[in-house]
Design a protein around this motif. Structure first.
Motif, PDB file in Angstrom:
ATOM      1  N   MET A   1       0.864  -1.179   0.000  1.00 47.56           N
ATOM      2  CA  MET A   1       0.000   0.000   0.000  1.00 47.56           C
ATOM      3  C   MET A   1       0.900   1.229   0.000  1.00 47.56           C
ATOM      4  O   MET A   1       1.601   1.496   0.973  1.00 47.56           O
ATOM      5  CB  MET A   1      -0.923   0.012   1.221  1.00 47.56           C
ATOM      6  N   ILE A   2       0.877   1.953  -1.112  1.00 46.23           N
ATOM      7  CA  ILE A   2       1.767   3.094  -1.274  1.00 46.23           C
ATOM      8  C   ILE A   2       1.065   4.402  -0.905  1.00 46.23           C
ATOM      9  O   ILE A   2      -0.133   4.420  -0.636  1.00 46.23           O
ATOM     10  CB  ILE A   2       2.317   3.163  -2.715  1.00 46.23           C
ATOM     11  N   LEU A   3       1.838   5.477  -0.890  1.00 44.60           N
ATOM     12  CA  LEU A   3       1.334   6.822  -0.597  1.00 44.60           C
ATOM     13  C   LEU A   3       0.841   6.966   0.842  1.00 44.60           C
ATOM     14  O   LEU A   3      -0.056   7.756   1.136  1.00 44.60           O
ATOM     15  CB  LEU A   3       0.235   7.219  -1.585  1.00 44.60           C
ATOM     16  N   GLY A   4       1.433   6.176   1.746  1.00 43.23           N
ATOM     17  CA  GLY A   4       1.099   6.293   3.161  1.00 43.23           C
ATOM     18  C   GLY A   4      -0.019   5.369   3.586  1.00 43.23           C
ATOM     19  O   GLY A   4      -0.491   4.526   2.824  1.00 43.23           O
ATOM     20  N   ASP A   5      -0.452   5.538   4.850  1.00 43.32           N
ATOM     21  CA  ASP A   5      -1.530   4.700   5.371  1.00 43.32           C
ATOM     22  C   ASP A   5      -2.689   5.532   5.912  1.00 43.32           C
ATOM     23  O   ASP A   5      -3.516   5.035   6.682  1.00 43.32           O
ATOM     24  CB  ASP A   5      -1.007   3.753   6.454  1.00 43.32           C
TER      25      ASP A   5
ATOM     26  N   GLY B   1      -7.788  10.863   7.438  1.00 46.43           N
ATOM     27  CA  GLY B   1      -7.260  12.092   8.010  1.00 46.43           C
ATOM     28  C   GLY B   1      -6.422  12.853   7.004  1.00 46.43           C
ATOM     29  O   GLY B   1      -6.627  12.748   5.799  1.00 46.43           O
ATOM     30  N   LYS B   2      -5.463  13.614   7.514  1.00 48.72           N
ATOM     31  CA  LYS B   2      -4.563  14.394   6.661  1.00 48.72           C
ATOM     32  C   LYS B   2      -3.275  13.601   6.461  1.00 48.72           C
ATOM     33  O   LYS B   2      -2.495  13.417   7.397  1.00 48.72           O
ATOM     34  CB  LYS B   2      -4.262  15.742   7.308  1.00 48.72           C
ATOM     35  N   PRO B   3      -3.023  13.138   5.242  1.00 47.88           N
ATOM     36  CA  PRO B   3      -1.837  12.297   5.004  1.00 47.88           C
ATOM     37  C   PRO B   3      -0.542  13.108   5.021  1.00 47.88           C
ATOM     38  O   PRO B   3      -0.537  14.334   4.870  1.00 47.88           O
ATOM     39  CB  PRO B   3      -2.089  11.729   3.599  1.00 47.88           C
ATOM     40  N   LEU B   4       0.556  12.389   5.193  1.00 45.76           N
ATOM     41  CA  LEU B   4       1.882  12.982   5.068  1.00 45.76           C
ATOM     42  C   LEU B   4       2.256  13.067   3.593  1.00 45.76           C
ATOM     43  O   LEU B   4       1.625  12.440   2.738  1.00 45.76           O
ATOM     44  CB  LEU B   4       2.911  12.131   5.817  1.00 45.76           C
ATOM     45  N   ALA B   5       3.277  13.816   3.293  1.00 42.74           N
ATOM     46  CA  ALA B   5       3.748  13.931   1.908  1.00 42.74           C
ATOM     47  C   ALA B   5       4.263  12.576   1.427  1.00 42.74           C
ATOM     48  O   ALA B   5       4.795  11.784   2.220  1.00 42.74           O
ATOM     49  CB  ALA B   5       4.861  14.974   1.818  1.00 42.74           C
ATOM     50  N   PRO B   6       4.105  12.278   0.139  1.00 41.98           N
ATOM     51  CA  PRO B   6       4.637  11.018  -0.394  1.00 41.98           C
ATOM     52  C   PRO B   6       6.145  10.905  -0.152  1.00 41.98           C
ATOM     53  O   PRO B   6       6.867  11.908  -0.192  1.00 41.98           O
ATOM     54  CB  PRO B   6       4.330  11.124  -1.889  1.00 41.98           C
ATOM     55  N   VAL B   7       6.614   9.697   0.088  1.00 39.81           N
ATOM     56  CA  VAL B   7       8.039   9.439   0.323  1.00 39.81           C
ATOM     57  C   VAL B   7       8.708   9.176  -1.024  1.00 39.81           C
ATOM     58  O   VAL B   7       8.363   8.220  -1.723  1.00 39.81           O
ATOM     59  CB  VAL B   7       8.225   8.236   1.264  1.00 39.81           C
ATOM     60  N   ALA B   8       9.668  10.011  -1.376  1.00 35.57           N
ATOM     61  CA  ALA B   8      10.298   9.926  -2.698  1.00 35.57           C
ATOM     62  C   ALA B   8      11.000   8.590  -2.927  1.00 35.57           C
ATOM     63  O   ALA B   8      11.072   8.099  -4.061  1.00 35.57           O
ATOM     64  CB  ALA B   8      11.294  11.074  -2.868  1.00 35.57           C
ATOM     65  N   SER B   9      11.501   7.981  -1.863  1.00 37.03           N
ATOM     66  CA  SER B   9      12.243   6.723  -2.011  1.00 37.03           C
ATOM     67  C   SER B   9      11.331   5.497  -2.029  1.00 37.03           C
ATOM     68  O   SER B   9      11.822   4.372  -2.210  1.00 37.03           O
ATOM     69  CB  SER B   9      13.244   6.577  -0.861  1.00 37.03           C
TER      70      SER B   9
ATOM     71  N   VAL C   1      -0.095  -3.946  -5.977  1.00 35.94           N
ATOM     72  CA  VAL C   1       0.113  -2.658  -5.312  1.00 35.94           C
ATOM     73  C   VAL C   1      -1.217  -1.920  -5.244  1.00 35.94           C
ATOM     74  O   VAL C   1      -1.945  -1.845  -6.237  1.00 35.94           O
ATOM     75  CB  VAL C   1       1.140  -1.781  -6.069  1.00 35.94           C
ATOM     76  N   THR C   2      -1.530  -1.384  -4.074  1.00 36.56           N
ATOM     77  CA  THR C   2      -2.706  -0.539  -3.924  1.00 36.56           C
ATOM     78  C   THR C   2      -2.281   0.739  -3.210  1.00 36.56           C
ATOM     79  O   THR C   2      -1.097   0.960  -2.968  1.00 36.56           O
ATOM     80  CB  THR C   2      -3.829  -1.278  -3.160  1.00 36.56           C
ATOM     81  N   SER C   3      -3.229   1.587  -2.880  1.00 31.01           N
ATOM     82  CA  SER C   3      -2.884   2.817  -2.155  1.00 31.01           C
ATOM     83  C   SER C   3      -4.117   3.359  -1.441  1.00 31.01           C
ATOM     84  O   SER C   3      -5.257   2.965  -1.737  1.00 31.01           O
ATOM     85  CB  SER C   3      -2.348   3.894  -3.110  1.00 31.01           C
ATOM     86  N   VAL C   4      -3.863   4.257  -0.518  1.00 32.22           N
ATOM     87  CA  VAL C   4      -4.940   5.081   0.004  1.00 32.22           C
ATOM     88  C   VAL C   4      -5.325   6.074  -1.090  1.00 32.22           C
ATOM     89  O   VAL C   4      -4.599   6.242  -2.069  1.00 32.22           O
ATOM     90  CB  VAL C   4      -4.492   5.839   1.272  1.00 32.22           C
ATOM     91  N   THR C   5      -6.460   6.738  -0.934  1.00 33.42           N
ATOM     92  CA  THR C   5      -6.851   7.784  -1.878  1.00 33.42           C
ATOM     93  C   THR C   5      -6.226   9.095  -1.432  1.00 33.42           C
ATOM     94  O   THR C   5      -6.282   9.453  -0.251  1.00 33.42           O
ATOM     95  CB  THR C   5      -8.388   7.919  -1.942  1.00 33.42           C
ATOM     96  N   ARG C   6      -5.633   9.825  -2.369  1.00 32.43           N
ATOM     97  CA  ARG C   6      -4.935  11.067  -2.046  1.00 32.43           C
ATOM     98  C   ARG C   6      -5.578  12.246  -2.793  1.00 32.43           C
ATOM     99  O   ARG C   6      -5.023  12.768  -3.755  1.00 32.43           O
ATOM    100  CB  ARG C   6      -3.451  10.927  -2.388  1.00 32.43           C
ATOM    101  N   ASP C   7      -6.757  12.640  -2.343  1.00 32.68           N
ATOM    102  CA  ASP C   7      -7.417  13.801  -2.939  1.00 32.68           C
ATOM    103  C   ASP C   7      -6.668  15.095  -2.665  1.00 32.68           C
ATOM    104  O   ASP C   7      -6.952  16.127  -3.290  1.00 32.68           O
ATOM    105  CB  ASP C   7      -8.848  13.926  -2.400  1.00 32.68           C
TER     106      ASP C   7
END
Length: 297
Positions: A63-67, A81-89, A108-114
């Motif tokens: 799961m990318i782009l945080g949790d 909630g309010k996600p953190l910035a994507p991790v470049a690495s 691969v999946t991810s949270v939604t990042r509106d």
């Protein structure tokens, strides 16, 4: 999110929903690889009932782009909630983990990042490209958010050339406003139509047991097929907590098999339909079935 209390929640679950205790042998290494790289899996964040089995088989759905998700669907156990910035690495860390796990099929999946202008589309593409570079023989399956049904964003993901792109419709049209937050049924169909029109194998899934009728399930399957979806999954909705949407019914294995047969008659290349089926469960089998079908055609 308000709390719901319903009688079904306290009733004894039917026998077919009981999860047998399974050995954790072989799963510790998967957990270590993920933890040491600060990665997330939907296996843990989504409270997946198949986690022990999949991790024992040395598979995991990254799961990318945080949790932390920007949406708050009433069926989902992922944090809102309010996600953190994507991790470049992160793309390289995922690719490295795939190599260490020896995966042949990567999900691969991810949270939604509106909160992101591109919904995370460029990050998605970077993850696919990193996996391809380090694991050239692996097949790659994505389960993406709706990206607001925007063709320009979906095309960024498509251009990275994954083998499958999925997006879950989740439930029937009538119940969508009840259980999903910002997501719309027609937007999800639009996202899937765009994916299919680009020549990519498309996949979707829905939960049952939320109060839908058989007719509504069949209508949803028909809508998905019309959108060009090749692979579909159906599984029982299981309430993560009392803060989530109540279960309306526990669907029998026989009914799930009926849904599967109906889906195949509609022309889907593959349908997994059973109480414990989830989007990424045994996902490599679905891809092989689709490849076999098209090779025969």
């Amino acid at each position: 999110m308000p709390k719901f209390y319903d009688k079904v929640n306290v009733l004894k679950k039917p026998e077919w929903l009981k999860i047998r205790l399974q050995s954790n042998e072989g799963s510790a290494e998967v957990e270590r690889i993920v933890r040491e790289r600060g990665l997330h899996t939907i296996c843990s964040s989504g409270l997946c009932p198949n986690k022990a089995e999949c991790w024992r088989r040395r598979t995991a759905t990254f799961m990318i782009l945080g949790d932390i998700c920007t949406r708050g669907c009433k069926f989902c156990a992922t944090q809102t909630g309010k996600p953190l910035a994507p991790v470049a690495s992160e793309p390289q860390l995922v690719a490295e983990s795939v190599r260490l796990m020896g995966l042949r099929h990567v999900v691969v999946t991810s949270v939604t990042r509106d909160d992101l202008a591109d919904g995370g589309a460029h990050h998605w593409a970077a993850v696919v490209e990193a996996i391809r570079q380090e694991n050239p023989d692996a097949t790659i399956e994505l389960l993406i958010p709706d990206l607001d049904g925007r063709a320009d964003l979906i095309d960024i993901v498509v251009a990275s050339k994954p083998d499958i792109i999925g997006h879950n419709i989740e439930t029937v049209e009538r119940l969508t406003p009840e259980v999903r937050s910002r997501a719309k049924y027609r937007t999800s169909l639009q996202t899937l139509k765009i994916i299919s029109s680009r020549g990519v194998v498309s996949k979707s899934g829905l939960m049952v047991g939320l109060g839908e009728s058989d007719e509504e399930v069949l209508q949803t399957l028909g809508d998905l097929r019309e959108a060009g979806v090749e692979i579909v999954t159906l599984g029982q909705y299981l309430r993560p907590s009392l803060e989530h949407y109540p279960v309306a019914a526990y669907i029998t294995p026989e009914k799930f098999e009926w849904y599967r047969l109906q889906a195949l008659e509609m022309g889907f290349s593959y349908c997994a339909s059973a109480p414990m089926v989830r989007s990424s469960y045994l996902a490599d089998e679905a891809l092989q079935s689709v490849k076999s079908k098209f090779s025969r055609d």
